[in-house]
Design an enzyme around this catalytic site. Structure first.
Site, PDB file in Angstrom:
ATOM      1  N   CYS A 119     -67.894  -0.399 -32.124  1.00  0.00           N
ATOM      2  CA  CYS A 119     -67.884   0.267 -33.440  1.00  0.00           C
ATOM      3  C   CYS A 119     -66.477   0.730 -33.810  1.00  0.00           C
ATOM      4  O   CYS A 119     -65.882   1.561 -33.124  1.00  0.00           O
ATOM      5  CB  CYS A 119     -68.818   1.471 -33.366  1.00  0.00           C
ATOM      6  N   CYS A 166     -70.287  -0.628 -41.693  1.00  0.00           N
ATOM      7  CA  CYS A 166     -70.251   0.451 -42.692  1.00  0.00           C
ATOM      8  C   CYS A 166     -69.282   0.128 -43.821  1.00  0.00           C
ATOM      9  O   CYS A 166     -69.389   0.659 -44.915  1.00  0.00           O
ATOM     10  CB  CYS A 166     -69.913   1.786 -42.028  1.00  0.00           C
ATOM     11  N   CYS A 191     -67.662  -4.090 -34.809  1.00  0.00           N
ATOM     12  CA  CYS A 191     -68.675  -3.810 -35.833  1.00  0.00           C
ATOM     13  C   CYS A 191     -67.995  -2.968 -36.895  1.00  0.00           C
ATOM     14  O   CYS A 191     -67.513  -1.873 -36.628  1.00  0.00           O
ATOM     15  CB  CYS A 191     -69.861  -3.049 -35.258  1.00  0.00           C
ATOM     16  N   CYS A 251     -74.948   3.119 -41.482  1.00  0.00           N
ATOM     17  CA  CYS A 251     -74.870   2.642 -40.103  1.00  0.00           C
ATOM     18  C   CYS A 251     -76.252   2.718 -39.463  1.00  0.00           C
ATOM     19  O   CYS A 251     -76.969   3.685 -39.653  1.00  0.00           O
ATOM     20  CB  CYS A 251     -73.905   3.520 -39.299  1.00  0.00           C
ATOM     21  N   TYR A 284     -62.966   7.852 -36.994  1.00  0.00           N
ATOM     22  CA  TYR A 284     -63.383   9.242 -37.136  1.00  0.00           C
ATOM     23  C   TYR A 284     -64.023   9.876 -35.908  1.00  0.00           C
ATOM     24  O   TYR A 284     -63.732  11.009 -35.560  1.00  0.00           O
ATOM     25  CB  TYR A 284     -64.378   9.347 -38.298  1.00  0.00           C
ATOM     26  N   CYS A 308     -74.550  11.088 -30.875  1.00  0.00           N
ATOM     27  CA  CYS A 308     -74.802  11.721 -29.580  1.00  0.00           C
ATOM     28  C   CYS A 308     -73.673  11.466 -28.594  1.00  0.00           C
ATOM     29  O   CYS A 308     -72.854  10.563 -28.782  1.00  0.00           O
ATOM     30  CB  CYS A 308     -76.072  11.162 -28.942  1.00  0.00           C
TER      31      CYS A 308
HETATM   32  P1  AMP Z   1     -67.879  13.444 -47.929  1.00  0.00           P
HETATM   33  O1  AMP Z   1     -67.690  14.772 -48.521  1.00  0.00           O
HETATM   34  O2  AMP Z   1     -69.351  13.121 -47.806  1.00  0.00           O
HETATM   35  O3  AMP Z   1     -67.127  12.354 -48.653  1.00  0.00           O
HETATM   36  O4  AMP Z   1     -67.371  13.485 -46.437  1.00  0.00           O
HETATM   37  C1  AMP Z   1     -66.105  13.048 -46.060  1.00  0.00           C
HETATM   38  C2  AMP Z   1     -65.647  13.807 -44.837  1.00  0.00           C
HETATM   39  O5  AMP Z   1     -66.628  13.708 -43.810  1.00  0.00           O
HETATM   40  C3  AMP Z   1     -64.356  13.252 -44.282  1.00  0.00           C
HETATM   41  O6  AMP Z   1     -63.437  14.326 -44.205  1.00  0.00           O
HETATM   42  C4  AMP Z   1     -64.693  12.719 -42.894  1.00  0.00           C
HETATM   43  O7  AMP Z   1     -63.747  13.168 -41.946  1.00  0.00           O
HETATM   44  C5  AMP Z   1     -66.048  13.287 -42.582  1.00  0.00           C
HETATM   45  N1  AMP Z   1     -66.991  12.295 -42.032  1.00  0.00           N
HETATM   46  C6  AMP Z   1     -67.036  10.988 -42.236  1.00  0.00           C
HETATM   47  N2  AMP Z   1     -68.067  10.415 -41.560  1.00  0.00           N
HETATM   48  C7  AMP Z   1     -68.694  11.407 -40.904  1.00  0.00           C
HETATM   49  C8  AMP Z   1     -69.824  11.474 -40.015  1.00  0.00           C
HETATM   50  N3  AMP Z   1     -70.516  10.386 -39.698  1.00  0.00           N
HETATM   51  N4  AMP Z   1     -70.177  12.671 -39.527  1.00  0.00           N
HETATM   52  C9  AMP Z   1     -69.493  13.774 -39.865  1.00  0.00           C
HETATM   53  N5  AMP Z   1     -68.427  13.773 -40.693  1.00  0.00           N
HETATM   54  C10 AMP Z   1     -68.023  12.626 -41.210  1.00  0.00           C
END
Ligand code: AMP
Length: 474
Positions: A246, A445, A442, A392, A252, A10
């Site tokens: 965090c 993760c 923190c 998380c 990211y 959020c």
């Molecule tokens: P995945 O396909 O599940 O391995 O997602 C990896 C991608 O998700 C990476 O390109 C990150 O930039 C993005 N990412 C990582 N954490 C988050 C998050 N909490 N919310 C949205 N996107 C994320």
């Protein structure tokens, strides 16, 4: 008890003492849209009453009709953008929450997650509270209503002394706006000034957009009260603990143009890339990034490695973050909808691809395939954070342990899964060093060391996140 999984991302924004309060809050939410794309809302105060407009959808859609602002009069307003998992994406969960209780009207906007929500909710229900939403934020409202102290500030302090977890909160009554950051300071929150108005926002990029001056960050454990005489009062009413901001905000979540926890996010991300190049160098012809989040780290990597950086993957900016799409079926299409390689650039090249994190592994696997199909002879994946192995509980949306590829697979296995020629993750020490905060952070993760433990017993939803039977939270 049917509580949805404690996953929310959020952003909050508030402004006090400005005749364009709702309009400016709308702009602030626009700047914070990356923190949540599912729903948004604004509550304003005209000094006598609170007024609300909130819906599912993006800021531009929910507030696209100028007539909406006629329904939001007054010189103070708070706003919220939210993303939650599919189960909780319902209209009743849209924030800010606004209620009338024995002491008047109050609205609250919350960024973060409480870890003792289940216990408090059960307790409140046993005493007759009836909950209208499945958000743990509503617990704060109920605690306020049953607080024994008199003044609003004391009641808020009394309520917040009972909750544990991550919270950046904005309260709005007809005459006051109050901002609170939890003692651990998990999520960022900053204070700004626009003429005679006070502004509070999750990230400084929201202050920039409305041309407010960045005054300072709201400290962990601090409560800032905006008062009618145009001033602010700062209190530290909670037991002091060592702050644990965090680190994933830097990796990211936050926008690169924001200043959080005293640092500029872009410069930190670039440094993460440099450090990654020192830790995992590779002979290659070109460095590319997974846009947009991997971009600064890729530039840092390229600079440090002395390899040219190119925009090898072009992003369609009209598609939201793939991860945010609630349906798994959409997520599978996601990467192709969002990214396309520049074949002429990648053909016959040894390519280093930089991303900020691997969560499930789906994105990296598709990207490696895409880059290879574009003609790359080698694809080396480099990640500007350590393996994400633990969920998380403090406000970043991560899947349960079973879905986190690194919770059950070695780096070699992940490398094979994503079909890369090599894979290197930034070390935990490298991450902490590059971020360079003097206090603790923190990084649960990555490490599984949770700064605030879950009170026992864990309920089913919390346990579900640890499906591998982990007990790292104690
Ligand atoms: P995945 O396909 O599940 O391995 O997602 C990896 C991608 O998700 C990476 O390109 C990150 O930039 C993005 N990412 C990582 N954490 C988050 C998050 N909490 N919310 C949205 N996107 C994320």
């Amino acid at each position: 008890m049917n509580f949805t999984r404690p996953h929310e991302e959020c952003g909050v924004f508030g402004i006090y003492n400005h005749k364009e309060a709702a309009n400016l809050t709308y702009l602030g939410l626009y700047a914070l849209q990356h923190r949540g794309q599912e729903s948004c809302g604004i509550v304003s105060s005209d000094g006598l009453h609170l007024h609300a407009h909130k819906r599912m959808g993006l800021v531009a859609d929910v507030f696209g009709n100028p007539a909406v602002f006629k329904k939001l009069p007054g010189s103070a307003a708070i706003g919220h953008v939210r993303y939650s998992t599919a189960g909780a994406s319902v209209e009743k969960n849209v924030q800010p929450i606004m209620v009338d209780y024995s002491r008047g009207s109050i609205a609250v906007a919350h960024n973060g997650n409480l870890v003792n929500a289940q216990i408090l909710k059960a307790e409140l229900e046993a005493y007759g509270s009836i909950f209208q939403t499945t958000m743990d934020t509503e617990i704060i409202i109920h605690l306020l209503a049953v607080a024994r102290t008199n003044s609003l500030v004391d009641r808020i302090v009394e309520a917040l002394n009972r909750i544990k977890g991550a919270y950046c909160l904005l309260f709005l009554t007809k005459s006051r706006m109050i901002a609170v950051r939890d003692p651990n300071g998990f999520r960022p929150l900053c204070l700004g000034k626009l003429g005679n108005a006070w502004v509070v926002a999750s990230e400084s990029c929201a202050l920039d957009l409305i041309e407010a001056t960045f005054v300072r960050e709201i400290e962990p454990g601090e409560m800032v009260i905006c008062t009618r005489d145009g001033g602010i009062k700062s209190l530290f009413p909670f037991k002091k603990v060592a702050p644990t901001p965090c680190i994933f905000e830097f990796v990211y979540f936050a926008r690169p143009d924001s200043q959080i926890f005293g640092k500029n996010v872009y410069l930190i991300r670039k440094e993460l890339g440099r450090q990654l190049a020192r830790e995992y160098p590779v002979e290659a012809d070109v460095v590319i990034s997974v846009p947009d989040s991997g971009m600064p780290a890729a530039m840092g990597y390229a600079e440090e490695a002395g390899i040219p950086f190119e925009l090898g993957l072009i992003r369609n900016h009209y598609v939201g973050r793939t991860f945010i799409e609630p349906a798994q079926s959409i997520r599978h299409f996601g990467v192709k909808i969002k990214l396309n390689p520049v074949k002429e650039l990648l053909k016959g090249k040894r390519v280093v691809v930089i991303d900020d994190s691997i969560v499930r592994g789906t994105t990296s696997r598709k990207i490696v395939k895409m880059v290879r199909q574009a003609g790359a002879t080698e694809v080396h994946m480099r990640i500007s954070s350590p393996p994400t192995s633990y969920p998380c509980y403090y406000g970043i949306d991560t899947p349960n342990r079973k879905e986190l590829i690194s919770s059950s697979h070695t780096v070699e296995e992940v490398c094979r899964y994503i079909t890369a020629d090599s894979l290197g993750y930034l070390s935990s020490e490298g991450l902490v060093e590059a971020v360079g905060l003097s206090n603790e952070v923190c990084k649960a993760c990555f490490s599984g060391a949770y700064p605030i433990a879950f009170p026992k017993p864990m309920d089913n939803n919390q346990r579900e996140l640890f499906e591998e039977g982990d007990a790292h939270n104690e």
